[in-house]
Write a protein that holds these residues in place. Structure first.
Motif, PDB file in Angstrom:
ATOM      1  N   ASP A  57      31.405  25.972  59.958  1.00  0.00           N
ATOM      2  CA  ASP A  57      30.144  25.615  60.604  1.00  0.00           C
ATOM      3  C   ASP A  57      29.031  26.021  59.643  1.00  0.00           C
ATOM      4  N   LEU A  58      28.036  25.167  59.459  1.00  0.00           N
ATOM      5  CA  LEU A  58      26.974  25.450  58.499  1.00  0.00           C
ATOM      6  C   LEU A  58      26.214  26.723  58.835  1.00  0.00           C
ATOM      7  N   ALA A  59      26.030  27.002  60.130  1.00  0.00           N
ATOM      8  CA  ALA A  59      25.320  28.218  60.529  1.00  0.00           C
ATOM      9  C   ALA A  59      26.137  29.464  60.180  1.00  0.00           C
ATOM     10  N   VAL A  60      27.437  29.408  60.416  1.00  0.00           N
ATOM     11  CA  VAL A  60      28.304  30.538  60.063  1.00  0.00           C
ATOM     12  C   VAL A  60      28.363  30.702  58.551  1.00  0.00           C
ATOM     13  N   LEU A  61      28.373  29.586  57.829  1.00  0.00           N
ATOM     14  CA  LEU A  61      28.380  29.639  56.365  1.00  0.00           C
ATOM     15  C   LEU A  61      27.126  30.338  55.848  1.00  0.00           C
ATOM     16  N   ALA A  62      25.981  30.025  56.434  1.00  0.00           N
ATOM     17  CA  ALA A  62      24.734  30.666  56.016  1.00  0.00           C
ATOM     18  C   ALA A  62      24.757  32.159  56.313  1.00  0.00           C
ATOM     19  N   ALA A  63      25.291  32.534  57.480  1.00  0.00           N
ATOM     20  CA  ALA A  63      25.400  33.960  57.811  1.00  0.00           C
ATOM     21  C   ALA A  63      26.346  34.673  56.852  1.00  0.00           C
ATOM     22  N   GLY A  64      27.451  34.024  56.511  1.00  0.00           N
ATOM     23  CA  GLY A  64      28.384  34.609  55.553  1.00  0.00           C
ATOM     24  C   GLY A  64      27.759  34.777  54.180  1.00  0.00           C
ATOM     25  N   TYR A  65      26.938  33.807  53.785  1.00  0.00           N
ATOM     26  CA  TYR A  65      26.254  33.902  52.496  1.00  0.00           C
ATOM     27  C   TYR A  65      25.368  35.144  52.441  1.00  0.00           C
ATOM     28  N   LEU A  66      24.619  35.378  53.496  1.00  0.00           N
ATOM     29  CA  LEU A  66      23.738  36.545  53.530  1.00  0.00           C
ATOM     30  C   LEU A  66      24.544  37.844  53.550  1.00  0.00           C
ATOM     31  N   LEU A  67      25.607  37.866  54.329  1.00  0.00           N
ATOM     32  CA  LEU A  67      26.431  39.079  54.413  1.00  0.00           C
ATOM     33  C   LEU A  67      27.122  39.367  53.080  1.00  0.00           C
ATOM     34  N   ALA A  68      27.455  38.325  52.338  1.00  0.00           N
ATOM     35  CA  ALA A  68      28.101  38.517  51.045  1.00  0.00           C
ATOM     36  C   ALA A  68      27.095  38.816  49.937  1.00  0.00           C
ATOM     37  N   SER A  69      25.833  38.420  50.118  1.00  0.00           N
ATOM     38  CA  SER A  69      24.844  38.535  49.043  1.00  0.00           C
ATOM     39  C   SER A  69      24.063  39.841  49.069  1.00  0.00           C
ATOM     40  N   ILE A  70      23.585  40.247  50.219  1.00  0.00           N
ATOM     41  CA  ILE A  70      22.718  41.422  50.292  1.00  0.00           C
ATOM     42  C   ILE A  70      23.408  42.684  49.773  1.00  0.00           C
ATOM     43  N   PRO A  71      24.684  42.944  50.107  1.00  0.00           N
ATOM     44  CA  PRO A  71      25.342  44.108  49.496  1.00  0.00           C
ATOM     45  C   PRO A  71      25.445  44.019  47.979  1.00  0.00           C
ATOM     46  N   VAL A  72      25.576  42.812  47.438  1.00  0.00           N
ATOM     47  CA  VAL A  72      25.651  42.646  45.984  1.00  0.00           C
ATOM     48  C   VAL A  72      24.338  43.076  45.333  1.00  0.00           C
ATOM     49  N   TYR A  73      23.213  42.675  45.916  1.00  0.00           N
ATOM     50  CA  TYR A  73      21.913  43.087  45.360  1.00  0.00           C
ATOM     51  C   TYR A  73      21.826  44.619  45.283  1.00  0.00           C
ATOM     52  N   ALA A  74      22.213  45.256  46.385  1.00  0.00           N
ATOM     53  CA  ALA A  74      22.111  46.714  46.450  1.00  0.00           C
ATOM     54  C   ALA A  74      23.098  47.390  45.508  1.00  0.00           C
ATOM     55  N   LEU A  75      24.322  46.877  45.434  1.00  0.00           N
ATOM     56  CA  LEU A  75      25.331  47.477  44.563  1.00  0.00           C
ATOM     57  C   LEU A  75      24.884  47.471  43.110  1.00  0.00           C
TER      58      LEU A  75
END
Length: 467
Positions: free
Chosen positions: A121-139
């Motif tokens: 689902d495009l909405a779930v995909l967008a949520a997954g993108y954010l969940l996968a991206s924000i920790p990367v920025y911080a790491l």
């Protein structure tokens, strides 16, 4: 399995709940007790894998999340890769103030990669993108050096820009297709204006290119690998790719029968990533930056599988390749973590004499990344190449074969550096970080083992995508 079965999300739930637990423990434990959080994070990752192995198949939450071989690959490979990352960085993080925070971010980033892989689902995909991206920025930004801050800023800016682009793509596809769920969206896209579908597809792929570190979203990865901590570098070059590549696989499946050449778009991404990654790696002297460009090149080979999705071998082939790449890349970074004082090629002189175990792991990792038999990546490349050829992409296979030969030049440079005698005035490092050395050797053994049992692994990952 269908409907609103919350137990079906146990692997993802374990990761998210575990990240909260690790963060709370890190907040209250004294510094000398912080290594306990490493053990808790490891137990969480293994628990996630255990629940994934017991999970069923099907589609849940109104067909917005798939439980199929692609999701199974992410649920098993991503946590196990993160487990290796945690232990190769144990020496670097031991009793520092950022130890628990790092493990928390690793767990959240792993959950994000899994959600990306399973989203239908495009909405779930967008949520997954954010969940996968924000920790990367911080790491990436947790490193103390100025290079880490620069790398984090570049990672954030590119991720935010391509994230917005991806959201634009989801809006366009929803507008022309009339749904966000892939099953209903596909029916709408078949009769939608091709121009609108093409705009939405390109924007969506641009966002996923950031997660997979493919062209055009690759600029951040070499800087992150060089400037961040070795723990962050190992994570960002390995785990997000798993979710990104499998998400692209699902998008290509979504576009099947639509009057837009999605496979051509992915094939061009694959070719460009292979070319740029391999040619850029040729001139690198910093070994961690070399591994960053290597990761860009490897995703080009991996994206051949989504381009060849019409071939039944493509899905199990990409599963095997992802598993092989994850363990081999972890082995390479574990060698780097075991000898933090060695950064450029000249620093590695004398490694074989002073640390034969590390040198052996390095040889396996480098030859594995090339795709030399009997390593896991060799088996993955052969099956991916076969699928691409069968799907009608002979030019892409020939290009990939040529660039595989080109990659020998920079992988063998590192091996050569480790086996030459050090200059008289150079004293090799006196010892290796034990936890990282252990991970390097263990990951090297697994990389060889996966190659030897490639047949059963391919069978385990075989099946069909669920929309």
């Amino acid at each position: 399995m269908s409907g609103h079965d919350y137990t079906a999300l146990a692997p993802e739930g374990v990761l998210v709940a575990g990240s909260v637990l690790v963060l709370l423990l890190g907040s209250f434990l004294p510094r000398r007790r912080l290594p306990l959080t490493r053990w808790v994070a490891s137990a969480v990752l293994l628990g996630s894998v255990a629940t994934a192995l017991a999970a069923g198949t099907g589609s849940i939450f109104e067909h917005s999340y798939a439980l199929d071989p692609a999701t199974a690959v992410a649920r098993v490979v991503a946590p196990l890769a993160s487990l290796g990352v945690i232990w190769l960085g144990a020496g670097e993080l031991a009793r520092t103030t950022r130890e628990a925070e790092t493990y928390t971010l690793v767990l959240l980033g792993t959950a994000g990669a899994v959600v990306l892989a399973g989203a239908t689902d495009l909405a779930v995909l967008a949520a997954g993108y954010l969940l996968a991206s924000i920790p990367v920025y911080a790491l990436v930004g947790l490193g103390r050096a100025g290079a880490a801050a620069e790398a984090a800023l570049k990672t954030y800016l590119l991720g935010a820009m391509l994230g917005v682009t991806m959201l634009l793509g989801t809006v366009v596809l929803y507008g022309v297709g009339g749904a966000t769920g892939y099953r209903d969206l596909h029916a709408g896209l078949v009769t939608a204006p091709p121009a609108g579908v093409a705009v939405g597809l390109v924007a969506l792929l641009a966002g996923l290119a950031f997660k997979a570190a493919a062209i055009p979203g690759h600029f951040w990865l070499p800087d992150a690998a060089q400037g961040g901590s070795v723990t962050a570098a190992a994570f960002v070059t390995t785990v997000p790719k798993i979710g990104g590549v499998l998400a692209v696989l699902r998008i290509v499946d979504l576009m099947g029968g639509v009057a837009v050449a999605a496979t051509w778009a992915v094939a061009i991404m694959a070719a460009a990533s292979m070319i740029v990654g391999n040619l850029a790696a040729l001139g690198q002297d910093d070994t961690r930056r070399l591994l960053g460009w290597s990761a860009v090149a490897q995703v080009g080979f991996l994206l051949m599988a989504p381009a060849a999705l019409s071939d039944p071998e493509a899905l199990p082939a990409v599963g095997l390749y992802l598993a092989g790449y994850a363990v081999t890349n972890v082995a390479a970074f574990a060698v780097a973590a075991a000898h933090p004082g060695r950064r450029v090629m000249a620093d590695w002189a004398g490694l074989a004499r002073s640390h034969p175990a590390s040198a052996t792991a390095l040889v396996i990792a480098m030859l594995g990344l090339v795709g030399t038999p009997p390593t896991a990546i060799f088996a993955g490349k052969v099956t991916v190449f076969s699928a691409a050829w069968g799907a009608g992409w002979p030019w892409l296979v020939v290009l990939a074969a040529i660039l595989t030969v080109v990659s020998l030049a920079y992988y063998l440079r590192w091996i050569r550096a480790a086996f030459i005698a050090p200059p008289d005035d150079q004293v090799p490092d006196g010892g290796a970080v034990r936890s990282a050395s252990t991970v390097a050797v263990a990951a090297g053994v697994v990389a060889l083992g996966l190659g030897l049992v490639a047949g059963p692994v391919l069978s385990a990952f075989s099946g069909h995508l669920t929309s």
